[in-house]
Each structure stands twice: as structure tokens, then as C-alpha cells.
Enzyme design. Sequence first.
Site, PDB file in Angstrom:
ATOM      1  N   ASP A 136      -9.947 -13.416  52.983  1.00 17.43           N
ATOM      2  CA  ASP A 136     -11.196 -13.351  52.266  1.00 17.43           C
ATOM      3  C   ASP A 136     -12.693 -13.626  52.756  1.00 17.43           C
ATOM      4  O   ASP A 136     -12.514 -14.157  53.909  1.00 17.43           O
ATOM      5  CB  ASP A 136     -11.082 -13.889  50.889  1.00 17.43           C
ATOM      6  CG  ASP A 136     -11.517 -13.210  49.678  1.00 17.43           C
ATOM      7  OD1 ASP A 136     -12.421 -12.207  50.004  1.00 17.43           O
ATOM      8  OD2 ASP A 136     -11.284 -13.614  48.436  1.00 17.43           O
TER       9      ASP A 136
ATOM     10  N   ASP B  52     -12.266  -5.207  44.188  1.00 21.92           N
ATOM     11  CA  ASP B  52     -12.101  -6.332  43.048  1.00 21.92           C
ATOM     12  C   ASP B  52     -11.934  -5.497  41.745  1.00 21.92           C
ATOM     13  O   ASP B  52     -11.439  -5.937  40.785  1.00 21.92           O
ATOM     14  CB  ASP B  52     -12.850  -7.279  42.946  1.00 21.92           C
ATOM     15  CG  ASP B  52     -12.702  -8.517  43.811  1.00 21.92           C
ATOM     16  OD1 ASP B  52     -11.370  -8.444  44.501  1.00 21.92           O
ATOM     17  OD2 ASP B  52     -13.503  -9.330  44.209  1.00 21.92           O
TER      18      ASP B  52
HETATM   19  C1  DGJ Z   1     -12.464 -12.049  45.958  1.00 21.47           C
HETATM   20  C2  DGJ Z   1     -11.240 -11.296  46.216  1.00 21.47           C
HETATM   21  O1  DGJ Z   1     -11.448  -9.879  46.198  1.00 21.47           O
HETATM   22  C3  DGJ Z   1     -10.308 -11.425  44.923  1.00 21.47           C
HETATM   23  O2  DGJ Z   1      -9.195 -10.777  45.414  1.00 21.47           O
HETATM   24  C4  DGJ Z   1      -9.766 -13.043  44.972  1.00 21.47           C
HETATM   25  O3  DGJ Z   1      -8.983 -13.385  46.192  1.00 21.47           O
HETATM   26  C5  DGJ Z   1     -10.985 -14.006  45.046  1.00 21.47           C
HETATM   27  N1  DGJ Z   1     -12.035 -13.713  45.967  1.00 21.47           N
HETATM   28  C6  DGJ Z   1     -10.685 -15.339  45.190  1.00 21.47           C
HETATM   29  O4  DGJ Z   1     -11.630 -16.096  45.199  1.00 21.47           O
END
Ligand code: DGJ
Length: 748
Positions: free
Chosen positions: A484, A554
Site C-alpha cells: 500500500d 477503496d
Molecule cells: C488503503 C487501502 O486502499 C485499503 O484497502 C486498506 O489497505 C487501508 N489502506 C489500510 O490502511
Amino acid sequence: MTNKNKASIHFREENKQFHLNNGEISYIFKVSSDGKLLHLYYGKALPEKDYAYLIEMHHRPMTTYRQENDLLYSSEHLKQEFPEYGTTDFRHPAISLRQENGSKITDFTYLKHEIINGKPKLENLPATYVENDSESKTLIVTLKDDVTNVEVELLYTIFTDLPIITRSARLINKGQQIQNIENLTSLSLDLPDADYDLIQLSGAWGRERAIKERSLQQGIQSIESTRGISSHQHNPFVALKRKNADEHQGEVIGTAFVYSGNFLIQAEVDTWDVTRLQVGINPFGFEWQLKPNETFTSPETVLVYSDKGLNGMSQSFHQLFRKRLARGVWREKDRPVLINNWEATYFDFNEDKLVSIAEKAHDVGVELFVLDDGWFGERNNDYAGLGDWFVNEQRLPKGIGSLADRIRGIGLKFGLWFEPEMVNKDSQLYREHPDWIIHTPDRKENHGRNQFVLNFGVNEVVDNIFNQMCAIIDESKLEYIKWDMNRPLTDVYNHRLDFSQQGEVFHRYVLGLYRLYEMLITKYPNVLFESCSSGGGRFDPGMLYYAPQTWTSDDSDAIERLKIQYGTSLLYPLSSMGAHVSIIPNHQTNRLTPIETRGNVAFFGAFGYELDLNQLTEKELTIVKNQVDFYKNYRSVIHNGTFYRLLSPFDSDNQTAWMVVSEDQKTAIVAHYKMLNEVNRSYQRLYLQGLHPEFDYQVENQKYNGTELMNAGFIITDASSGQINEQNKRPETHDFDSRVWVLTKEEN
Ligand code: DGJ
């Protein structure tokens, strides 16, 4: 790659013309009498002959000229391969080189060229590749500026079986002085007119890669990133589409930049309606000091030509990205159905809770359990812990290895989330190395989600993170990593570099990022990497070279995802789009969509779940089990087949449709999604694409011929059309309904 066609690069000695051709496309340019590279043609394949007549020069008022006593030869009126500014061309150049005396004037002329089989690697950069030299041919043209003694190599690779040319440029300082590169485009292409619509994929967090379209006009139209990542806001891609082209027919030129940092793509239309398309590292905030004997390589640009509309363009990108950009064992392998705990638990978990989610997941056939954010350091919320890649003992007192064993004991593979590029101030790493974050001395540091960016331009920093990650991967024998990256870069400065090199920090960061990825995939070739940046903030071709899939957004709401996945598919293959079924009310939109539709959308990606299955009813669990079975049966068709967009959610007609056809055309999967229910809806047919015209297909106990389905259409009228009465009993319909059909060839 089948090598049906033959790529050739022909050099016509008498007029010094280069012709790249593979039977589908031609790219033609020549060396002028004074050594400049003049562009002649790019498009559908042409026969080999002299095309110098395509150069037009007319004497025009207010023009400046290159030769004394000549009122014709002006770069301003020429289509060029490597344009420069300040020597009669007033459009944006392909290069800007600031010399020690402050001048930026250069005059690069032809020195030599080389034609080779295959495709050379780009040092330290992601790029498309070939496995066999017969898959492509490469032309390297070297130009030289006599005053600075700098040489530039322009690289052109034409693929044998795809309507694709890749471009990049390499600067070599053979002089004695330091040169400052202010700009070096990877592609500069002058097209003879401006009758195009420019398509871009733009948006924001949670609504990435929306299709936006505008008509080219005199002046510059551009998209860019200045955030250090390719960004949610703009994707490093544009398409120039002829006005009469659509998804299925017409001429489209698409270009994508294989890079994960700041980029600029612009189309400059001049006063005579010539379009200059340029792609490269964003010159904004960039400068690179090139010392004597040093080389600088620009990242690669992929150029696709399609005369079969946007679907044709996308299919070429998909093939190339799936087969010759993605690498490693996961390029070909079926992607595991995964369950991720983020939306199920956020930071609120312990080992037993995770295990209970994993057990239920195993019952329905899920194959991989992914533990997201929160398992490390003192990460009990998003104020602390980043940078400390060792287990969070408060949460997982028995360690990560023990959890991994328990998950494997259930029968699932095990994966973990990392955010390797970041640090919280509340962490052991920051306390030991406060100067490792990107910051500007004596100024306040700006944060994003309470976190700071580690300076990946420094090897020591990257090595530290590498070692920490290796320890965890070894201990838990990871099979998957979600990587990430949750904030853009600010306060960009590197106190280890001289003041004159501060323009290098962004690019050095990206090179450090690539270095870490390369070290990890080399050491752990069997680990499946999924990249992520607050969803799809770094969904770019550069990342696909390291991680064959990316968390698309997301926003996990199925209806929102229709637009996001539809837009993303313009460039990226379905196998690269992480797509999960999540809980309702959806956490981003609070929308209630049926579990069937959530599955029907997520099928067209790298499929998984992101919820606590323990909260579902038995009926829902049966549906989930069927979804997992369906996906396992058809994932290879979905990932390796040819994808066709049929009805666009951007056309706002309350519906979306797409389909995928297997390589052998024996299986097709068609999906139709309705947003809002309507009363007395119209009769409706879908005109299918890509089927074999002579095959008979079985669907819902009916038999149709391929030609029939593509021309007469496939009836999808649903029960919301007409009146329901005794004679006309049909199932209920609702908002957000969707249907998926599998068509299989009837074998005689
Ligand atoms: C952002 C990501 O896009 C999510 O899927 C998740 O992993 C969160 N960060 C966790 O902090």
C-alpha cells in the site's frame, strides 16, 4: 505471442527513411539533409516506398528559418521526431538541456543508427519485454549535439503481433561539462491534423479512472501528476479518438507511460492544426544533473494504434500488459480467490477473530487469507507503527508465524499488508532515524494520514525496509503481499544531495521504489504482489511490471465499481484489477445492493471478498459458495480472454454491459447491470462481440449461432417490461439487478 506476422524495420538508403512495419501498422520518418529527424507517417500499414512527399513546407509570414537566404525551411512547419525549442520551432520540445553557460539551445543531428532483433532492457526501469528475439525489432537512432557532445539514443521497438510501438530516449553525456536535463520526453509524435477527441482517465480517491473526453483545440491540453505517484487524479494514459470512432470501430491512438511517478502527457495543437503528442516525466519539479560519461534513460511509452475503436485499443494494451509487462509465475497462474479483513475488522481484530473469518472463508472455497493494516509495530490506529515491520504483540501475542500456521492449518494460503514507503513519527524506526523522511530543513513537515514518506532515494533506507520485510516473509512464509501507499509526497528535498540536484528527488524516489520491488520479487519469486495506493492511486503500467494486480479502488460499492472498472479497462486487463465483494450497507456509499450483483461486478477482476462472512445468512453463504465456484470455473476465461465493453455507464443510460470471450472462442461470459429499476421498460437486446460466426452457442437451454448473437442480438429484456399478470408471470425486479450468462460452444 504467436508470431503470426513479421516485424520489419526498413532503412531506405537513398533518402534515409526508416519504416517500421508489422503488417498492421507503419511508423515512418526520415533524416533531413541537415540531419534532423522528420516524421512522415503513423497509422495503418503502408507499402514500402519513398514518403518524403509528405513533408510540406510553405513560406509563411512571421516565420523564422534555419538556413540563410532560404525562406522555406523552418522547424515550425515540420513534423519532427525529436523537436527542440529556440531554433525556429515554437512548440514544446522533446528536450531541454541547460548547459553550464545557461543556454538551453541544442541542435541534435543524426549520427548513426542500429536495427536489432528483440528489445533491449531499460536499466533500472520497468518496461515491456520479449521472451524471444523474433517477437519484436528495435531501431536505435543516435543523434548528437556537436557543441555539448551530448548524444541521445531514440529507441523504437515494434512488436511482431501487436499494433504496438514502444519508445524511450537515452541521453549520454560524452562532453566535459555538466548538463542539466530539464526535460526529456519519452515520446514526441507530430500528427498531421487535430480531428481527435482526447480521452483521459481522471478522478479522485474513491472514483478513479472516470472516462473524460474533450475535443482537441488549438493550444495545449494536458494531464499530469505532481504528487510523486501516478495518482488518483490522472492516469498516465490518453487516447486520441477520431470523431466518428466508438467502442467497436474507427481509428484510435492510445499511449500509456510505464512509470509510477510524476508524469505529463500533453497534446499541443498548433496554428495549422498539427497535433504534437508528448509523454514523459513531468518537467515540473524535475531536473537531472548529467555529469560527463553519465547516462539518463527516460521511462518507456507504449503507443497503440487501433482501427477497431476503443475496444480494439484496449485489447492490444491488455495483451501486452498481461503477457509482456507482467512477469513471473503469477503472470500465467490462476489468481487465488482471496478474503481481506480490512472492511471486516479495520483495526479491531485479534487472532481468534481473524481465524473465525478464515474458517468461514475456507468453508465457501476461498483460497487465500490476507491480513491487512494493523498487524505490526504499535499499530493500533493510524497514528503509530508504520516503519516497524515486526509483529504487533498486543494484537498477535503468539507472533505472525503462529497466525500463518493456523491459517494454513485451515487450508488457506496466507498474505500480509505492508506500507513499505511510510513511517509514523510514533515508531521505533522514526525515533532511530528521524532524518530518513522526505522533508525540507528548517520547515514544518506536512503529513498525510499522520504519516511521512521515507526517502527511498537513499539506498540505506530501502535496504533497511527490505531486511525488515524479508524477516517477516521468511517467518510467515508469505504467499501474497499487498503493498500500500497512502499519501502523496510533499516537502520534497534531500539533504544528502547538492542544492543543484534537488530536482532529482522525485525520480530518485521512484527508482528506489522500483529497486525495492525488484529485490523482493527476485528473492521471493513465488509471492503474489498486489499494489495499492489508497485504492487506485498508483494503478499504472510501471507497477504492473512488479505486481500483476492492483487494488482498483477503496470504493467497493458494486454500482460505483461499474464506472471504475469500466474506465480502468480502457487500459488495464481484468487480471490486474483487484475486485472484492463487500458488506452492505456499503462502507463508502451506504448503498444496499444484492449480493448477486456485488459478485457479478467483482467477477470481472482479480476476485475476492472483503467482509466478515460470519455475518451473512445461510442463504447468502450459499450464494457466496456458488460465486466462488463460478469464479474458479471461469477465471481463466475472464483473465485470458478478450474483453469487450458493450454499454457504458458513462453514457448514463442506467445500465452497463460487458463480455469476455475465451481465446478459442468456445466460451463467452456476458454481463448486464441495471442501476435503477424502471416500469414498463423497453425491449432490449445486446449485440454481442467477438464470437465465432460459425459456432453455435448454448445459453439458458437455447441454441444460437455466433453471427445471430452479434447481429440480431441477444434478448435481455427483463421482467420490468410490460405488465405482470396471470398470463405473464415473471420474477420480481429491483434496483441494482444484474445478470451474467455463460455461452458455451455446442460441440456436434
Ligand atoms: C488503503 C487501502 O486502499 C485499503 O484497502 C486498506 O489497505 C487501508 N489502506 C489500510 O490502511
